[in-house]
Design an enzyme around this catalytic site. Structure first.
Site, PDB file in Angstrom:
ATOM      1  N   HIS A 147     -10.546 -20.375  -2.218  1.00  0.00           N
ATOM      2  CA  HIS A 147     -11.326 -19.404  -2.976  1.00  0.00           C
ATOM      3  C   HIS A 147     -11.537 -19.967  -4.380  1.00  0.00           C
ATOM      4  O   HIS A 147     -11.253 -21.134  -4.627  1.00  0.00           O
ATOM      5  CB  HIS A 147     -10.656 -18.023  -2.979  1.00  0.00           C
ATOM      6  CG  HIS A 147      -9.344 -17.981  -3.701  1.00  0.00           C
ATOM      7  ND1 HIS A 147      -9.236 -17.691  -5.033  1.00  0.00           N
ATOM      8  CD2 HIS A 147      -8.084 -18.209  -3.266  1.00  0.00           C
ATOM      9  CE1 HIS A 147      -7.969 -17.738  -5.396  1.00  0.00           C
ATOM     10  NE2 HIS A 147      -7.249 -18.055  -4.335  1.00  0.00           N
ATOM     11  N   LEU A 148     -12.006 -19.162  -5.312  1.00  0.00           N
ATOM     12  CA  LEU A 148     -12.471 -19.686  -6.600  1.00  0.00           C
ATOM     13  C   LEU A 148     -11.438 -20.496  -7.388  1.00  0.00           C
ATOM     14  O   LEU A 148     -11.731 -21.592  -7.845  1.00  0.00           O
ATOM     15  CB  LEU A 148     -12.997 -18.534  -7.466  1.00  0.00           C
ATOM     16  CG  LEU A 148     -13.701 -18.968  -8.754  1.00  0.00           C
ATOM     17  CD1 LEU A 148     -14.837 -19.928  -8.474  1.00  0.00           C
ATOM     18  CD2 LEU A 148     -14.216 -17.751  -9.495  1.00  0.00           C
TER      19      LEU A 148
END
Length: 87
Positions: A15-16
């Protein structure tokens, strides 16, 4: 060109935050750094490209480094991924 398969250990996948950490590490090297996952290839120096690959926990990617510092880049990125990318 060197390559190595690595399993993503982050509980939430790439994810980010871990994608950003992967990109920060990849940008340190002059080599072209990509990874393949399923039928796609992602640029490890681009957060959007990494996020677009939709890599989840337990998925196996193949890191590919091609350039003047490819060996060092592959070693550093493999260690970063195996270390959880800061998570």
């Amino acid at each position: 060109m060197v390559h190595q398969k690595v399993v993503i250990k982050n509980p939430t996948g790439l994810h980010l935050r871990p994608a950003g950490n992967l990109c920060k590490e990849a940008i340190k090297y002059k080599s072209l750094i990509t990874f393949t996952f399923r039928d796609s290839t992602a640029n490890a120096k681009s957060v959007l490209s990494v996020l677009g690959a939709c890599v989840k926990c337990g998925d196996e990617i193949e890191l590919i480094c091609d350039g003047p510092d490819e060996e060092e880049a592959l070693t550093a990125l493999t260690e970063a991924i195996e270390g959880g990318l800061g998570e």
